[in-house]
Each structure stands twice: as structure tokens, then as C-alpha cells.
Design a protein around this motif. Structure first.
Motif, PDB file in Angstrom:
ATOM      1  N   VAL A 290      46.402  18.622  48.678  1.00  0.00           N
ATOM      2  CA  VAL A 290      46.261  17.337  49.048  1.00  0.00           C
ATOM      3  C   VAL A 290      44.948  16.783  48.720  1.00  0.00           C
ATOM      4  N   ASP A 291      44.135  16.166  49.577  1.00  0.00           N
ATOM      5  CA  ASP A 291      42.841  15.891  49.094  1.00  0.00           C
ATOM      6  C   ASP A 291      41.790  16.726  49.050  1.00  0.00           C
ATOM      7  N   HIS A 292      42.092  17.965  49.293  1.00  0.00           N
ATOM      8  CA  HIS A 292      40.785  19.045  49.266  1.00  0.00           C
ATOM      9  C   HIS A 292      39.971  19.009  48.186  1.00  0.00           C
ATOM     10  N   PRO A 293      40.662  19.068  46.991  1.00  0.00           N
ATOM     11  CA  PRO A 293      39.979  19.273  45.710  1.00  0.00           C
ATOM     12  C   PRO A 293      38.993  17.947  45.441  1.00  0.00           C
ATOM     13  N   LEU A 294      39.264  16.908  46.118  1.00  0.00           N
ATOM     14  CA  LEU A 294      38.220  15.648  45.878  1.00  0.00           C
ATOM     15  C   LEU A 294      36.949  15.987  46.719  1.00  0.00           C
ATOM     16  N   PHE A 295      36.901  16.835  47.798  1.00  0.00           N
ATOM     17  CA  PHE A 295      35.944  17.087  48.601  1.00  0.00           C
ATOM     18  C   PHE A 295      35.267  18.338  48.150  1.00  0.00           C
ATOM     19  N   PHE A 296      36.167  19.256  48.138  1.00  0.00           N
ATOM     20  CA  PHE A 296      35.453  20.879  48.132  1.00  0.00           C
ATOM     21  C   PHE A 296      35.354  20.939  46.428  1.00  0.00           C
ATOM     22  N   ARG A 297      34.055  21.658  46.255  1.00  0.00           N
ATOM     23  CA  ARG A 297      33.661  22.237  44.923  1.00  0.00           C
ATOM     24  C   ARG A 297      33.582  23.634  45.129  1.00  0.00           C
ATOM     25  N   HIS A 298      34.485  24.341  44.396  1.00  0.00           N
ATOM     26  CA  HIS A 298      34.470  25.881  44.359  1.00  0.00           C
ATOM     27  C   HIS A 298      33.172  26.543  44.128  1.00  0.00           C
ATOM     28  N   GLY A 299      32.739  27.315  45.165  1.00  0.00           N
ATOM     29  CA  GLY A 299      31.726  28.142  44.949  1.00  0.00           C
ATOM     30  C   GLY A 299      30.340  27.461  45.545  1.00  0.00           C
ATOM     31  N   GLU A 300      30.534  26.022  45.640  1.00  0.00           N
ATOM     32  CA  GLU A 300      29.567  25.130  46.300  1.00  0.00           C
ATOM     33  C   GLU A 300      29.451  24.872  47.675  1.00  0.00           C
ATOM     34  N   ASN A 301      30.502  24.097  47.968  1.00  0.00           N
ATOM     35  CA  ASN A 301      30.865  23.690  49.476  1.00  0.00           C
ATOM     36  C   ASN A 301      32.014  24.425  50.024  1.00  0.00           C
ATOM     37  N   GLY A 302      32.434  25.253  49.432  1.00  0.00           N
ATOM     38  CA  GLY A 302      33.881  25.986  49.908  1.00  0.00           C
ATOM     39  C   GLY A 302      34.429  26.731  48.667  1.00  0.00           C
ATOM     40  N   LEU A 303      35.500  27.624  49.020  1.00  0.00           N
ATOM     41  CA  LEU A 303      36.221  28.264  48.029  1.00  0.00           C
ATOM     42  C   LEU A 303      37.410  27.790  48.059  1.00  0.00           C
ATOM     43  N   ILE A 304      37.930  27.413  46.810  1.00  0.00           N
ATOM     44  CA  ILE A 304      39.339  27.146  46.537  1.00  0.00           C
ATOM     45  C   ILE A 304      40.061  28.052  45.632  1.00  0.00           C
ATOM     46  N   VAL A 305      41.143  28.434  46.430  1.00  0.00           N
ATOM     47  CA  VAL A 305      41.884  29.540  45.902  1.00  0.00           C
ATOM     48  C   VAL A 305      43.469  29.135  45.821  1.00  0.00           C
ATOM     49  N   ASP A 306      44.168  30.060  45.190  1.00  0.00           N
ATOM     50  CA  ASP A 306      45.612  29.667  44.907  1.00  0.00           C
ATOM     51  C   ASP A 306      46.609  30.935  45.166  1.00  0.00           C
ATOM     52  N   THR A 307      46.419  32.133  44.742  1.00  0.00           N
ATOM     53  CA  THR A 307      47.152  33.302  44.847  1.00  0.00           C
ATOM     54  C   THR A 307      46.760  33.999  46.060  1.00  0.00           C
ATOM     55  N   VAL A 308      47.685  35.085  46.682  1.00  0.00           N
ATOM     56  CA  VAL A 308      47.375  35.789  47.527  1.00  0.00           C
ATOM     57  C   VAL A 308      46.163  36.540  47.387  1.00  0.00           C
ATOM     58  N   ASP A 309      46.167  37.092  46.023  1.00  0.00           N
ATOM     59  CA  ASP A 309      44.987  38.024  45.781  1.00  0.00           C
ATOM     60  C   ASP A 309      43.474  37.092  45.422  1.00  0.00           C
ATOM     61  N   GLU A 310      43.613  35.799  45.357  1.00  0.00           N
ATOM     62  CA  GLU A 310      42.427  35.007  45.541  1.00  0.00           C
ATOM     63  C   GLU A 310      42.047  34.949  46.656  1.00  0.00           C
ATOM     64  N   TRP A 311      42.872  34.632  47.716  1.00  0.00           N
ATOM     65  CA  TRP A 311      42.691  34.426  49.151  1.00  0.00           C
ATOM     66  C   TRP A 311      42.053  35.766  49.443  1.00  0.00           C
ATOM     67  N   ALA A 312      42.508  36.923  49.266  1.00  0.00           N
ATOM     68  CA  ALA A 312      41.832  38.080  49.830  1.00  0.00           C
ATOM     69  C   ALA A 312      40.456  38.312  49.129  1.00  0.00           C
ATOM     70  N   ASP A 313      40.491  37.944  47.905  1.00  0.00           N
ATOM     71  CA  ASP A 313      39.136  38.174  47.192  1.00  0.00           C
ATOM     72  C   ASP A 313      38.016  37.265  47.704  1.00  0.00           C
ATOM     73  N   ALA A 314      38.515  36.075  48.163  1.00  0.00           N
ATOM     74  CA  ALA A 314      37.419  35.083  48.592  1.00  0.00           C
ATOM     75  C   ALA A 314      36.933  35.527  49.896  1.00  0.00           C
ATOM     76  N   ILE A 315      37.947  36.095  50.848  1.00  0.00           N
ATOM     77  CA  ILE A 315      37.310  36.598  52.135  1.00  0.00           C
ATOM     78  C   ILE A 315      36.418  37.633  51.955  1.00  0.00           C
TER      79      ILE A 315
END
Length: 358
Positions: A290-315
Motif C-alpha cells: 500500500v502506501d507504507h513505502p512512501l512514508f517508512f524508510r527501512h532502518g530509519e523510521n521503521g522496519l520494512i520486512v517481507d518474509t516470515v523470517d524477516e518479520w521474526a528477525d526484525a522483532i
């Protein structure tokens, strides 16, 4: 007698509404908002009531039509206020129909994928066709609106930033939350998060998982049984007012914002509960949809992930580093003020509405 008292009470409230209307001033544009719900509804509160206040500060004469007014009372309000424009927030309210108000220049405000529901789609399409333009809450909603009206602009739902700063992340317990307004109605997101939580349980990560909107139903309990692995500490919160909800986030370490069903209602979402996460200093983990990539910058103001492992790693990364959580949350909160506040949304709305003035 009871019916007479009720009628007199309604007339008294309508009179009070008329007496409170701002006076006409030469050269001052005017807009009348028709929210779909009352102030207890987040979209109505932020996109109608708060927007009216912000536009007043930008030089507009504004008024808001209470949801309980019938058609005759609404027409009297239109005659009395004589707005240059009206903004009808979705077609969910049965009287948010431009054709019921001949001569009124109506803008439709749509911040959700109501068109997915066939019952809602028909009156929505008619409302858009009868409008002079639309304000959409996201790019996907804007694409739908452009089939039936023009011009169309995107204005993300904004929130007024809390006056008090959120507590620091240092010392917060390892609470990870999914603050969906309808988790039972989000089976695709439940399926994704169930896999993520299972990964975290396999790694032995110390956390407590919190879910909101607990209505005490069998459906909710069944959803929780599918979502949370056996043995993982978890808790739920019942429905609550927005201020109480904000306060409840002050002990949260990580906020999750999954959006999976992009062909359904999730495809029309913008930020929703993410606004509250950011406002209360909770770092957000979300997806590049959706519009999340227009606001969030990975590692700066949020974490943007895709796969299940990426979700777990970010948490895991966020739970292990309170300073990192604070840093990400601080940048996101600064960005909220400039891009996701009601003030920022009002500036865009002001520019769009002024271009539609007769």
C-alpha cells in the motif's frame, strides 16, 4: 407525550447547532462536513471533526453535520450554512448521497476499500458520480475513485500529535502488539503472524504478545488459539476509547502492522493504528505494500520486512536494543508531525478544496 418530548429535544439540539454556526464573512470559503459516524469512530474524528478544526485555522468557515440528523434537518442545515462545498465521508451513512442535496457541490472522502463489499459499492459509485471530486486515503482508493469522478487527490489520515512525549523505550517490558481493530476479520494477517510467532517461540525469544479488540466472543478465542503458540505469554485488551488506547501503548516495545489481503479490505488501508504506534514512541514493523513505502524508510523510521523470517528477525533486533527502538521511534514521530498529522493533512485538503471553489 414521550414522542413529543423526543421531537422537542431534537428540535432544541438542531436550534443549538444552528446558533453555533460561524457567521458568513466576505471572501471566506466555507465547507460543511458530513461524517459517516460520530466522534467515537476514528475516521470520522480525524477526517471530519479534526479536519474542520484545522481548516478553520487555515481561513475556512466550517461546520460538521452530526450523524443523527435526518434528511429534512440536513437540508435545513445546508440552507442555513450555505456552504461553498460539502465533504461527505464515505457513503456508509444512508444520507451521504449528493443527489439528495440538489445544487450542493459535494466532495466524497473515502479512506477505506468500501467498494469491496457489493452492498456498499453501489451507493458509493453513485455518490462518486454525483460529486465534484474525491479525497482518497491511499493510492489504491484513489485509483478506484478516478473511475467515477475527477479530480481526485490522496490525503493520508492524520492524527494530532500528543502534547506529552511518550516514555522512553528503556525500561519498557518486551511487549509486542498487533493493534488491529478487527483481528477476527483479518484471517490472512492472523495466518502470517501465527507463523512469525511460531518462529519466535522456536528461538525462545522472551516476549509477551498483545492483541486488541477482544469482544469476548468464541470467534475471538478461536482466533487467539490459531495465532499464539502454546506456552507463549499473551494478553488481550477489550475495545476502548482512543485516548485510553494511546495510553495503553506506553508499555509496548514493538508494534506490528501486517497487511496481507491486498485484494480485499487491506488493499485500501493507509496507516490506521500505525498513527497511534508512532505517536506513543512504538517502533513499527510493517511490509512494503500500500502506501507504507512512501512514508517508512527501512532502518530509519521503521522496519520494512517481507518474509516470515524477516518479520521474526526484525522483532528480535528491536527487542534486544532499546536505544535502537528509541532512535527509530523518534525519527518516526518527527515525520508524523510533518507528514501524518492532522495539520499536514489539512494543508493538502485546503489546497484541493480551494481549487474546487465555485
Amino acid at each position: 407525550m414521550g414522542r413529543l418530548k423526543s421531537r422537542l429535544g431534537a428540535l432544541g439540539r438542531e436550534l443549538a447547532l444552528h446558533l453555533a454556526l460561524p457567521r458568513r464573512r466576505a471572501g471566506t470559503p466555507s465547507v460543511l462536513f458530513f461524517p459517516s459516524q460520530g466522534t467515537d469512530d476514528g475516521a470520522a474524528r480525524l477526517r471530519a471533526y479534526a479536519m474542520a478544526r484545522e481548516l478553520t485555522a487555515l481561513g475556512w468557515r466550517t461546520a460538521v453535520c452530526p450523524k443523527h440528523l435526518g434528511l429534512a434537518a440536513r437540508r435545513r442545515l445546508v440552507r442555513r450554512f450555505a456552504p461553498d462545498l460539502a465533504v461527505m465521508q464515505t457513503a456508509r451513512h444512508p444520507l451521504n448521497r449528493p443527489h439528495l442535496f440538489p445544487g450542493l457541490r459535494v466532495v466524497i472522502d473515502l479512506d477505506d476499500a468500501d467498494y469491496i463489499d457489493p452492498v456498499s459499492a453501489e451507493p458509493l459509485v453513485r455518490a462518486l458520480q454525483d460529486s465534484v471530486g474525491a479525497i482518497a486515503g491511499s493510492r489504491s482508493v484513489a485509483r478506484f475513485c478516478r473511475r467515477y469522478t475527477a479530480p481526485v487527490t490522496v490525503v493520508w489520515t492524520g492524527t494530532p500529535p500528543s502534547a506529552d512525549a511518550p516514555p522512553a523505550q528503556q525500561g519498557r517490558p518486551p511487549v509486542v502488539t498487533w493493534a488491529a481493530s478487527s483481528p477476527v476479520g483479518s484471517p490472512h494477517e492472523v495466518a502470517l503472524l501465527a507463523q512469525v510467532l511460531d518462529r519466535l517461540a522456536q528461538r525462545g525469544v522472551d516476549l509477551r504478545f498483545r492483541v486488541y479488540s477482544d469482544d469476548g466472543s468464541e470467534g475471538y478465542r478461536a482466533m487467539m488459539a490459531r495465532l499464539v503458540p502454546a506456552g507463549m505469554p499473551c494478553e488481550t485488551r477489550a475495545f476502548m476509547g482512543y485516548e485510553a488506547f494511546l495510553g495503553s501503548l506506553d508499555d509496548v516495545a514493538v508494534g506490528l502492522a501486517p497487511l496481507v489481503d491486498l485484494d480485499g479490505f487491506s488493499g485500501g488501508k493507509s496507516f490506521g493504528k500505525v498513527l497511534a504506534y508512532i505517536d506513543r514512541g512504538v517502533p513499527v514493523v510493517t511490509q512494503p505494500v500500500v502506501d507504507h513505502p512512501l512514508f517508512f524508510r527501512h532502518g530509519e523510521n521503521g522496519l520494512i520486512v517481507d518474509t516470515v523470517d524477516e518479520w521474526a528477525d526484525a522483532i528480535v533486533v528491536l527487542l534486544a536494543d532499546a536505544a535502537k527502538r528509541d532512535g527509530i521511534a523518534a525519527v518516526a514521530r518527527a515525520d508524523l508531525r510533518t507528514r501524518l498529522s492532522t495539520e499536514a493533512a489539512a494543508r493538502l485538503t485546503d489546497r484541493f478544496l480551494r481549487a474546487l471553489l465555485p
